[in-house]
Design a protein around this motif. Structure first.
Motif, PDB file in Angstrom:
ATOM      1  N   LYS A  26       0.838  -1.198   0.000  1.00 56.97           N
ATOM      2  CA  LYS A  26       0.000   0.000   0.000  1.00 56.97           C
ATOM      3  C   LYS A  26       0.873   1.248   0.000  1.00 56.97           C
ATOM      4  O   LYS A  26       1.859   1.325   0.723  1.00 56.97           O
ATOM      5  N   ASN A  31     -12.021  -0.071   3.268  1.00 55.65           N
ATOM      6  CA  ASN A  31     -10.611  -0.460   3.313  1.00 55.65           C
ATOM      7  C   ASN A  31     -10.400  -1.973   3.282  1.00 55.65           C
ATOM      8  O   ASN A  31      -9.460  -2.485   3.883  1.00 55.65           O
ATOM      9  N   THR A  47      -6.657  -3.270   5.254  1.00 59.09           N
ATOM     10  CA  THR A  47      -5.377  -2.647   4.911  1.00 59.09           C
ATOM     11  C   THR A  47      -4.337  -2.780   6.022  1.00 59.09           C
ATOM     12  O   THR A  47      -3.215  -2.312   5.873  1.00 59.09           O
TER      13      THR A  47
END
Length: 152
Positions: free
Chosen positions: A91, A125, A140
């Protein structure tokens, strides 16, 4: 669209309208280690580095923006890549320096690296992905729910 004489791959449209893609940049350097993220406007202008490309590294592919924010998730494969784009999920959280080799974060446990296929961002997320035997939903932070796929 980019004018790159080599290979561009896995494009996606960001919320600001730019196209984000992986560029295999073989121009005047090693063809095995520069596979980073670039962006371009839909009209072909402003073709620029989005992340990476300063230092050699893995293959940054299947990048997608999370629907609930600015974060970008992508598959990171070692070296010149792996079969079927299998890799780690990482990420990028803006703002970041495109040349900082430590700007991205792995979002799965180290003992599970390089086992996932193309991550698909979901709301809240969450990320939908899979490995060789399971469907996986993760957040995440790397917390996962694994759904085994029965063998046929």
């Amino acid at each position: 669209m980019s004018g790159n004489p080599d290979v561009d791959n896995t494009p996606t449209v960001l919320r600001d309208g730019r196209v984000l893609y992986m560029r295999w940049d073989y121009n005047h350097r090693n063809q095995n280690v520069f596979h980073h993220l670039w962006s371009i406007n839909p009209d072909g202008s402003n073709n620029t580095i989005f992340y990476g490309n300063v230092y050699p590294g893995g293959v940054f592919i299947n990048a997608r923006q999370l629907p609930d924010g600015e974060d970008i998730i992508f598959t990171l494969m070692p070296g010149h890549g792996r079969r079927n784009n299998q890799g780690s999920i990482a990420k990028l959280s803006p703002p970041f320096d495109p040349s900082d080799p430590f700007a991205f974060k792995f979002i799965e446990a180290p003992h599970r690296r390089y086992r996932y296929f193309e991550p698909i961002p979901l709301k809240d997320n969450l990320i939908l992905t899979c490995d060789a035997h399971n469907i996986i939903i993760m957040d995440t932070n790397g917390i996962q729910i694994t759904i085994p796929v029965p063998s046929v």
